[in-house]
Design an enzyme around this catalytic site. Structure first.
Site, PDB file in Angstrom:
ATOM      1  N   SER A 102       0.837  -1.200   0.000  1.00 26.49           N
ATOM      2  CA  SER A 102       0.000   0.000   0.000  1.00 26.49           C
ATOM      3  C   SER A 102       0.870   1.246   0.000  1.00 26.49           C
ATOM      4  O   SER A 102       2.077   1.180   0.239  1.00 26.49           O
ATOM      5  CB  SER A 102      -0.886   0.019   1.244  1.00 26.49           C
ATOM      6  OG  SER A 102      -0.084   0.344   2.369  1.00 26.49           O
ATOM      7  N   LYS A 103       0.208   2.367  -0.263  1.00 27.81           N
ATOM      8  CA  LYS A 103       0.930   3.638  -0.302  1.00 27.81           C
ATOM      9  C   LYS A 103       1.646   3.884   1.023  1.00 27.81           C
ATOM     10  O   LYS A 103       2.756   4.386   1.065  1.00 27.81           O
ATOM     11  CB  LYS A 103      -0.063   4.775  -0.570  1.00 27.81           C
ATOM     12  CG  LYS A 103       0.576   6.142  -0.491  1.00 27.81           C
ATOM     13  CD  LYS A 103      -0.330   7.239  -0.984  1.00 27.81           C
ATOM     14  CE  LYS A 103       0.367   8.575  -0.904  1.00 27.81           C
ATOM     15  NZ  LYS A 103       0.512   9.081   0.458  1.00 27.81           N
TER      16      LYS A 103
END
Ligand code: GLU
Length: 504
Positions: free
Chosen positions: A261-262
């Site tokens: 994920s970011k």
């Protein structure tokens, strides 16, 4: 074999995650390998999630990677429109067809009513599923009398169109990566196909578009696997031949625990997007971090696929040649930021120095430093092996362009001796008298002087490097001084003697 036509079908809801870029890449490789067509379709039917700028971002990302779109919103093509919001009426017609066939129905339940049913089920420890078990008691065109539901439609009461999930049927279908799959329809719900806002849902639009665009293979992320039974049923209801399906494995965090994920990127300092995202909550991109698209694509291709050989370096052409769906992995692929850097290092080492000099010149220009290519090329030759990104050239060579402002305290502590200032003063006059200020002459002269005086060569050279560079790093000191020139070398010795003398 049916002509190969594949599509990458992102929703413009923000920057494109590298997992999405990999999906596009695998579609592209597959298409090109089989002489097929790669389509970019924008799936923007969920108006609530639409993000300005995302469409452009997607197109620019693909372009940067060298993934060429054959048909799409910019390129056009015979199977358009390629943006789903531009054809909502078409989807409405198809939803109507399913209702006429008896495979879909109008449902008038309000969101509040459904929410209440969900809560009640939860209270009893159950999960509410809108399907054959409850649809008879709810407000829809299957439970109401025809005159009643037609009246509701005429009155403009908001409705959705739901798929009528068959009762207790084992569905059999295949995935090119996961093999044979069986799902019982009683585990599935009557998914909404058409929403009250006049827009189709993803499921309906996706299937209708894949059919109209004559898609032969659907290659997409694993997160869409749960939707596959419904999609297979929709093809059956329409009487269309379904494409072949391949669901790609997830990209995992570096520690292998969960989807990349970011936040992992922010935490560990690597980008999870191809390009910088400039809107709202901004995000780093591989391009702006200094990655070459070839390195990025090469790295991405091997995250979830292997060639079956030891080969790691692939050009796009070689990837097209080697790619096969059979070699795509079933299990998730762990993202390794160090390996990403390794690829860039490799591609940088293989660039010629002239090309690198031009790239570094651009970098320097942005700092207001102007240098000619010939000099920069030489400089690059000196430090190239240590460098993974063009911006690293600056860290390795800043002292070629600017005098050190600070001096490494550790080096001073260890190497600065009481006799050092005097030796450096002598060294200054030795250098001053050299006319041909090139690496070999300066080296010979300085070394002869040290020997003659009986000085410790290590001690003198360490101090010399400290005043010229500011630390104990950099290439051969005589290469450095010949590059910066006599005048600058003498200036740095002067400045170094006083400053480090005070600090020592
Ligand atoms: N719009 C979907 C997405 O955003 C497409 C999924 C598919 O390829 O079917 O990923």
């Amino acid at each position: 074999m049916q002509p190969v036509r594949v599509r990458f079908a992102p929703s413009p809801t923000g920057p494109l995650h590298i997992g999405g870029v990999r999906t596009a890449l695998y579609n592209y490789l597959f298409a090109k390998k089989h002489g097929g067509i790669f389509i970019l379709r924008i799936e923007d039917t969920d108006q609530t999630r639409f993000v300005e700028g995302a469409e452009e971002y997607i197109m620019e990302s693909l372009k940067w990677c060298g993934i060429n779109v054959d048909e799409g919103i910019k390129e056009g093509g015979k199977h358009g429109p390629y943006r789903q919001s531009d054809k909502k009426d078409i989807f409405r017609q198809y939803a109507g067809t399913l209702v006429e066939k008896g495979d879909a129905y109008f449902a008038f339940d309000t969101p509040e009513q459904l929410e209440k049913l969900r809560m009640d089920s939860e209270k009893n420890g159950n999960t509410f599923i809108y399907n054959s078990s409850v649809r008879g008691e709810l407000k829809n065109s299957l439970s109401l009398k025809e005159t009643d539901w037609r009246n509701l439609l005429l009155q403009g009461v908001p409705y959705v169109i739901r798929y009528k999930m068959p009762l207790n049927e084992d569905l059999h279908f295949d995935d090119m990566i996961r093999g044979h799959i069986v799902v019982n329809t009683d585990t599935l719900d009557d998914k909404v196909l058409f929403k009250s806002d006049g827009m189709p849902t993803y499921h309906l639009a996706n299937i209708v578009d894949d059919h109209l665009m004559e898609i032969s293979h659907v290659i997409r992320g694993e997160e869409w696997l749960p939707s596959l039974p419904l999609h297979v049923l929709l093809y059956r209801s329409f009487g269309w031949r379904a494409p072949l399906f391949a669901h790609l494995p997830l990209l995992l965090k570096p520690d292998g625990k969960g989807k990349l994920s970011k936040r992992d990127g922010d935490r560990m300092g690597f980008p999870v997007f191809p390009l910088f995202w400039p809107y709202g909550e901004t995000a780093k991109g591989y391009r702006e971090e200094g990655y070459y698209p070839e390195a990025f694509v090469n790295m991405l291709a091997l995250l979830g696929w292997n060639p079956g050989t030891e080969q790691e370096i692939f050009s796009m052409e070689e990837l097209i040649d080697a790619f096969s769906i059979e070699r795509v992995h079933k299990s998730g692929s762990r993202f390794d930021p160090e390996k990403a850097k390794w690829f860039n290092h490799y591609y940088l080492q293989n660039r010629d120095n002239n090309q690198l000099a031009m790239e570094f010149r651009e970098f320097l220009r942005a700092k207001g430093i102007h240098y000619d290519i010939v000099h920069l090329e030489k400089l690059i030759g000196l430090v190239k092996e240590r460098v993974s990104f063009v911006k690293d050239f600056w860290q390795e060579t800043d002292f070629f362009f600017v005098a050190p402002e600070t001096y490494d305290r550790e080096v001073i502590k260890k190497k600065w001796k009481p006799e050092t200032p005097l030796q450096l003063t002598e060294l200054k006059s030795v250098l001053e008298n050299i006319d041909e200020f090139n690496p070999s002459v300066t080296e010979q002269t300085v070394k002869a002087w040290i020997e003659n005086k009986g000085y410790n060569i290590g001690a003198v050279m360490n101090a010399f490097r400290l005043v010229v560079v500011g630390a104990s790093r950099g290439p051969h000191i005589f290469d450095i001084i010949s590059w910066i020139g006599k005048e600058e070398t003498l200036k740095r010795i002067d400045k170094g003697i006083s400053i480090t003398g005070e600090q020592a």
